[in-house]
Scaffold this motif. Structure first.
Motif, PDB file in Angstrom:
ATOM      1  N   ASP A 128      -1.670  21.010 -10.061  1.00  0.00           N
ATOM      2  CA  ASP A 128      -0.436  21.733 -10.484  1.00  0.00           C
ATOM      3  C   ASP A 128       0.350  20.838 -11.681  1.00  0.00           C
ATOM      4  O   ASP A 128       0.635  19.628 -11.406  1.00  0.00           O
ATOM      5  CB  ASP A 128       0.484  21.986  -9.284  1.00  0.00           C
ATOM      6  CG  ASP A 128       1.855  22.616  -9.732  1.00  0.00           C
ATOM      7  OD1 ASP A 128       2.137  22.634 -10.978  1.00  0.00           O
ATOM      8  OD2 ASP A 128       2.495  23.001  -8.944  1.00  0.00           O
ATOM      9  N   ILE A 129       0.090  21.370 -12.935  1.00  0.00           N
ATOM     10  CA  ILE A 129       0.641  20.590 -13.810  1.00  0.00           C
ATOM     11  C   ILE A 129       2.111  20.333 -13.939  1.00  0.00           C
ATOM     12  O   ILE A 129       2.563  19.068 -14.285  1.00  0.00           O
ATOM     13  CB  ILE A 129       0.439  21.345 -15.308  1.00  0.00           C
ATOM     14  CG1 ILE A 129      -1.340  21.551 -15.470  1.00  0.00           C
ATOM     15  CG2 ILE A 129       0.815  20.679 -16.652  1.00  0.00           C
ATOM     16  CD1 ILE A 129      -1.545  22.512 -16.544  1.00  0.00           C
ATOM     17  N   ASN A 130       2.850  21.541 -13.342  1.00  0.00           N
ATOM     18  CA  ASN A 130       4.255  20.992 -13.246  1.00  0.00           C
ATOM     19  C   ASN A 130       4.647  20.247 -12.265  1.00  0.00           C
ATOM     20  O   ASN A 130       5.772  19.262 -12.545  1.00  0.00           O
ATOM     21  CB  ASN A 130       5.127  22.444 -13.199  1.00  0.00           C
ATOM     22  CG  ASN A 130       5.106  23.349 -14.061  1.00  0.00           C
ATOM     23  OD1 ASN A 130       4.890  22.979 -15.226  1.00  0.00           O
ATOM     24  ND2 ASN A 130       5.098  24.816 -13.926  1.00  0.00           N
ATOM     25  N   LEU A 131       3.834  19.991 -11.237  1.00  0.00           N
ATOM     26  CA  LEU A 131       4.277  18.937 -10.171  1.00  0.00           C
ATOM     27  C   LEU A 131       3.840  17.701 -10.914  1.00  0.00           C
ATOM     28  O   LEU A 131       4.456  16.730 -10.478  1.00  0.00           O
ATOM     29  CB  LEU A 131       3.519  19.313  -9.186  1.00  0.00           C
ATOM     30  CG  LEU A 131       3.777  18.487  -7.811  1.00  0.00           C
ATOM     31  CD1 LEU A 131       5.239  18.421  -7.410  1.00  0.00           C
ATOM     32  CD2 LEU A 131       2.783  18.866  -6.420  1.00  0.00           C
ATOM     33  N   ARG A 132       2.861  17.355 -11.537  1.00  0.00           N
ATOM     34  CA  ARG A 132       2.575  16.101 -12.080  1.00  0.00           C
ATOM     35  C   ARG A 132       3.715  15.790 -13.220  1.00  0.00           C
ATOM     36  O   ARG A 132       4.165  14.526 -13.293  1.00  0.00           O
ATOM     37  CB  ARG A 132       1.272  16.202 -12.999  1.00  0.00           C
ATOM     38  CG  ARG A 132       0.032  16.428 -12.084  1.00  0.00           C
ATOM     39  CD  ARG A 132      -1.302  16.015 -13.001  1.00  0.00           C
ATOM     40  NE  ARG A 132      -1.701  16.926 -14.117  1.00  0.00           N
ATOM     41  CZ  ARG A 132      -2.397  18.062 -14.037  1.00  0.00           C
ATOM     42  NH1 ARG A 132      -2.961  18.414 -12.760  1.00  0.00           N
ATOM     43  NH2 ARG A 132      -2.912  18.586 -15.114  1.00  0.00           N
ATOM     44  N   ILE A 133       4.101  16.760 -13.873  1.00  0.00           N
ATOM     45  CA  ILE A 133       5.504  16.531 -14.657  1.00  0.00           C
ATOM     46  C   ILE A 133       6.359  16.159 -13.934  1.00  0.00           C
ATOM     47  O   ILE A 133       7.136  15.026 -14.341  1.00  0.00           O
ATOM     48  CB  ILE A 133       5.615  17.744 -15.450  1.00  0.00           C
ATOM     49  CG1 ILE A 133       4.441  18.240 -16.570  1.00  0.00           C
ATOM     50  CG2 ILE A 133       6.889  17.525 -16.321  1.00  0.00           C
ATOM     51  CD1 ILE A 133       4.521  19.417 -17.303  1.00  0.00           C
ATOM     52  N   LYS A 134       6.853  16.765 -12.906  1.00  0.00           N
ATOM     53  CA  LYS A 134       7.932  16.255 -12.011  1.00  0.00           C
ATOM     54  C   LYS A 134       7.890  15.029 -11.509  1.00  0.00           C
ATOM     55  O   LYS A 134       8.679  13.979 -11.602  1.00  0.00           O
ATOM     56  CB  LYS A 134       8.145  17.273 -10.869  1.00  0.00           C
ATOM     57  CG  LYS A 134       8.672  18.815 -11.433  1.00  0.00           C
ATOM     58  CD  LYS A 134       8.848  19.556 -10.024  1.00  0.00           C
ATOM     59  CE  LYS A 134       9.276  21.014 -10.755  1.00  0.00           C
ATOM     60  NZ  LYS A 134       9.204  21.951  -9.479  1.00  0.00           N
ATOM     61  N   ALA A 135       6.566  14.495 -10.927  1.00  0.00           N
ATOM     62  CA  ALA A 135       6.287  13.195 -10.652  1.00  0.00           C
ATOM     63  C   ALA A 135       6.619  12.060 -11.739  1.00  0.00           C
ATOM     64  O   ALA A 135       6.959  11.095 -11.318  1.00  0.00           O
ATOM     65  CB  ALA A 135       4.604  13.083 -10.052  1.00  0.00           C
ATOM     66  N   HIS A 136       6.065  12.363 -12.876  1.00  0.00           N
ATOM     67  CA  HIS A 136       6.270  11.492 -14.004  1.00  0.00           C
ATOM     68  C   HIS A 136       7.986  11.065 -14.132  1.00  0.00           C
ATOM     69  O   HIS A 136       8.109  10.243 -14.526  1.00  0.00           O
ATOM     70  CB  HIS A 136       5.603  11.950 -15.215  1.00  0.00           C
ATOM     71  CG  HIS A 136       5.745  11.112 -16.482  1.00  0.00           C
ATOM     72  ND1 HIS A 136       4.987   9.841 -16.654  1.00  0.00           N
ATOM     73  CD2 HIS A 136       6.762  10.958 -17.437  1.00  0.00           C
ATOM     74  CE1 HIS A 136       5.403   9.396 -17.637  1.00  0.00           C
ATOM     75  NE2 HIS A 136       6.144   9.978 -18.134  1.00  0.00           N
ATOM     76  N   ALA A 137       8.646  12.396 -13.991  1.00  0.00           N
ATOM     77  CA  ALA A 137      10.086  12.299 -14.364  1.00  0.00           C
ATOM     78  C   ALA A 137      10.754  11.345 -13.281  1.00  0.00           C
ATOM     79  O   ALA A 137      11.547  10.874 -13.459  1.00  0.00           O
ATOM     80  CB  ALA A 137      10.663  13.727 -14.284  1.00  0.00           C
ATOM     81  N   VAL A 138      10.026  11.458 -11.962  1.00  0.00           N
ATOM     82  CA  VAL A 138      10.733  10.652 -10.868  1.00  0.00           C
ATOM     83  C   VAL A 138      10.113   9.176 -10.688  1.00  0.00           C
ATOM     84  O   VAL A 138      10.165   8.577  -9.739  1.00  0.00           O
ATOM     85  CB  VAL A 138      10.815  11.272  -9.698  1.00  0.00           C
ATOM     86  CG1 VAL A 138      11.646  12.595  -9.936  1.00  0.00           C
ATOM     87  CG2 VAL A 138       9.352  11.566  -9.154  1.00  0.00           C
ATOM     88  N   GLY A 139       9.305   8.730 -11.845  1.00  0.00           N
ATOM     89  CA  GLY A 139       8.741   7.487 -11.716  1.00  0.00           C
ATOM     90  C   GLY A 139       7.515   7.328 -10.877  1.00  0.00           C
ATOM     91  O   GLY A 139       7.020   6.000 -10.684  1.00  0.00           O
ATOM     92  N   LEU A 140       6.857   8.609 -10.403  1.00  0.00           N
ATOM     93  CA  LEU A 140       5.452   8.483  -9.751  1.00  0.00           C
ATOM     94  C   LEU A 140       4.262   8.370 -10.768  1.00  0.00           C
ATOM     95  O   LEU A 140       4.392   9.054 -11.541  1.00  0.00           O
ATOM     96  CB  LEU A 140       5.599   9.512  -8.999  1.00  0.00           C
ATOM     97  CG  LEU A 140       6.412   9.581  -7.600  1.00  0.00           C
ATOM     98  CD1 LEU A 140       6.330  10.874  -6.808  1.00  0.00           C
ATOM     99  CD2 LEU A 140       6.138   8.233  -6.607  1.00  0.00           C
ATOM    100  N   GLN A 141       3.077   7.823 -10.358  1.00  0.00           N
ATOM    101  CA  GLN A 141       2.004   8.145 -10.886  1.00  0.00           C
ATOM    102  C   GLN A 141       1.198   9.291 -10.432  1.00  0.00           C
ATOM    103  O   GLN A 141       1.448   9.723  -9.189  1.00  0.00           O
ATOM    104  CB  GLN A 141       0.971   6.849 -10.682  1.00  0.00           C
ATOM    105  CG  GLN A 141       1.407   5.571 -11.121  1.00  0.00           C
ATOM    106  CD  GLN A 141       0.284   4.544 -10.929  1.00  0.00           C
ATOM    107  OE1 GLN A 141      -0.940   4.740 -11.244  1.00  0.00           O
ATOM    108  NE2 GLN A 141       0.528   3.589 -10.064  1.00  0.00           N
TER     109      GLN A 141
END
Length: 440
Positions: A128-141
Motif C-alpha cells: 500500500d503506497i499510502n501506508l508507506r507514506i504515512k509510515a515515513h511521516a511518523v518516523g518508521l522505515q
C-alpha cells in the motif's frame, strides 16, 4: 549485526502466501489486525481467498508448535514469527489525524510499539503506497514487498549479438552448426551473428542446449505460417521458438502491435493442422476489463464470454481471410465445431490436465505468479504453452509491471532447456499503432 524485524501488512500475505519465509533468518511480525483482515478474505473464491486460507492453515500449524505471541515460533528458514497485539493507548503514539481505529492505523501504532521494544530496526512491509507514506511521516522505515519483482529494464530479451570472424561464419554455413564458441549461452537464445572483419557478413542462429551448439534457424513453410511471414528479425526468432517441437514453453513480451498474439496463433494453427504435432489449439485469456466494467451480461456462458474473447476471434478472422484459398474456404468456426480450435477463459483451468495441445494464453501480464504456475502445471505429455503479453498494459489491480506472472516466468525459466523467450520491440500493426505505442 542486530536482527531486523519485518512487520507485514495484509496485502503482502494476500500477494504471496509464503511471504513469511522470504526474510531469511530475521524476525517476522504479524499484527493481530492483519489476521482479522485475513479472516474477511478467506471465503473469497479468487487467489486472495486461496492465499488467505493458506496463510491461516500455516499459522494454525505453527500455533501447535509453540506460542505465536511473546517469544514467537521458529521458522524452518532460521527466522522467527511473532503475532503482536495492540497495547492500551497504543494509538496515542500517532498524530491526531491517524488515531481513528482503522486497521492501517493500528498497524502503524504496532510498528511504533515494536520499534521501542526491539533492539534492531523494525521495517513495515506493505504494498500500500499510502501506508508507506504515512509510515515515513511518523518516523518508521517502510518498503514494498519486492521478493518476486522483476525490473523491466533488466528483463531477459531472449536475444544477443554475437561477434565472430568471417571464417567462423563460413564454417557455420558449411556445417550448419557452430559448437566451438567459448561463450556460454542460455538455452534457445536467438543470436544475431556478424563478422568483425567484414560487417556485411551476417547470420542468425539459435543456441541448442542438447547439441551445445549454435544452429541456423529452421526454414518455415514456403507460404509462411498459416500465411503469416515474419516482418522483422524479432518476429523471425519468435516463429522459430513457437514452431519448434523441443521447446515446450514460449514467452512473448512486447508492446501492442508487435504481433505477439497473431504470431502465436499462426504458429499454433500450423503446428496443429499442418504438422499434426498437437491434437488441438486451445486459446485463452484472463477476464479483466479495461476501464469501467460493463457489469453482468445476458445470455449463456458463450454469449457472456464473447466480448472478452473477441480479440482472439479478430486475429483468427485475419488469419483465415489472409491465408491460401483452401484456408479461406474453411472458417475457424468449422474447426471449433470439429474440436480442433477451442477459445476458452482461464476461469475453469484449475484441476484440468491438457495433453498434446498447443495452449496460448494471451494477456498473461494480468496473471499473478501463482496463477501462471497453475496454468503451466496443467500441461500434459506433448503439450506446448505460449504466454503472450505487454507488462506495460496491466488491468489487474493486484499486480504491476514488475510483479506479474508473465515477467516472473521469463526470469525463472531463462536457464531451462524446455523454454524460450523473445522480447518484441518493433510494432508492425500499423504506423499509427507503432507511433501511439511509442508516444503515448
Amino acid at each position: 549485526m542486530s536482527q531486523k524485524s519485518y512487520l507485514l501488512d495484509t496485502n503482502v500475505l494476500l500477494h504471496d502466501a509464503n511471504s513469511i519465509l522470504s526474510f531469511q533468518d530475521n524476525e517476522v511480525i504479524l499484527p493481530l489486525p492483519v489476521i482479522e483482515e485475513l479472516d474477511r478474505f478467506k471465503k473469497d473464491g479468487n487467489e486472495n481467498g486461496r492465499n488467505a486460507r493458506q496463510v491461516s492453515r500455516e499459522l494454525d500449524r505453527l500455533r501447535q508448535i509453540g506460542v505465536l505471541t511473546n517469544g514467537g515460533v521458529a521458522l524452518e528458514n532460521g527466522g522467527l514469527l511473532r503475532v503482536v497485539v495492540t497495547s492500551n493507548g497504543c494509538l496515542d503514539q500517532l498524530p491526531h489525524e491517524l488515531r481513528s481505529p482503522t486497521a492501517d492505523h493500528q498497524i502503524l501504532a504496532l510498528a511504533i510499539q515494536e520499534q521501542h521494544r526491539c533492539d534492531g530496526p523494525v521495517i513495515l512491509v506493505t504494498k500500500d503506497i499510502n501506508l508507506r507514506i504515512k509510515a515515513h511521516a511518523v518516523g518508521l522505515q517502510a518498503e514494498d514487498y519486492e521478493t518476486d519483482k522483476i525490473s523491466l529494464d533488466d528483463l531477459y530479451s531472449g536475444t544477443a549479438q554475437l561477434d565472430l570472424t568471417s571464417e567462423q561464419i563460413d564454417r557455420f554455413f558449411q556445417k550448419q552448426q557452430l559448437g566451438t564458441i567459448e561463450q556460454t549461452f542460455p538455452p534457445h537464445i536467438c543470436l544475431n551473428i556478424r563478422a568483425l572483419d567484414n560487417l556485411q557478413q551476417k547470420a542468425v542462429g539459435r543456441f541448442d542446449p542438447k547439441q551445445q551448439a549454435i544452429l541456423p534457424l529452421r526454414g518455415g513453410p514456403q507460404d509462411g505460417y498459416w500465411g503469416i511471414a515474419a516482418r522483422n528479425l524479432e518476429q523471425k526468432f519468435a516463429l522459430e521458438l513457437l514452431s519448434h517441437p523441443d521447446i515446450h514453453l514460449v514467452t512473448l513480451v512486447g508492446r501492442a502491435g508487435t504481433g505477439k498474439t497473431l504470431l502465436a496463433l499462426a504458429a499454433g494453427l500450423q503446428s496443429v493442422t499442418e504438422s499434426s504435432l498437437y491434437s488441438k489449439l486451445l486459446v485463452s485469456r484472463p477476464v479483466f476489463p479495461m476501464g469501467r466494467d460493463l457489469g453482468f451480461l445476458p445470455g449463456d456462458v458463450e454469449e457472456k464470454l464473447a466480448p472478452w474473447m473477441q480479440p482472439i476471434n479478430d486475429n483468427l478472422d485475419l488469419l483465415f481471410s489472409d491465408g491460401g484459398m483452401r484456408r479461406k474456404q474453411q472458417r475457424h468456426e468449422e474447426l471449433k465445431e470439429m474440436g480442433i480450435i477451442s477459445v476458452e477463459p482461464l476461469t475453469y483451468i484449475r484441476g484440468r490436465s491438457i495433453p498434446r495441445q498447443y495452449l496460448i494464453v494471451d494477456e498473461a501480464q494480468n496473471l499473478t505468479p501463482h496463477e501462471v504456475k497453475t496454468i503451466i502445471t496443467r500441461a500434459g505429455e506433448g503439450s506446448k504453452i505460449v504466454l503472450t503479453g505487454d507488462p506495460e498494459q496491466i488491468d489487474n489491480p493486484y499486480v504491476d509491471a514488475s510483479s506479474n506472472g508473465l515477467t516472473y516466468v521469463v526470469e525463472r525459466f531463462r536457464e531451462s532447456p524446455l523454454a524460450g523467450h523473445i522480447l518484441l520491440n518493433r510494432g508492425e500493426r500499423s504506423p499509427l499503432a507503432a507511433a501511439a505505442s511509442e508516444l503515448l
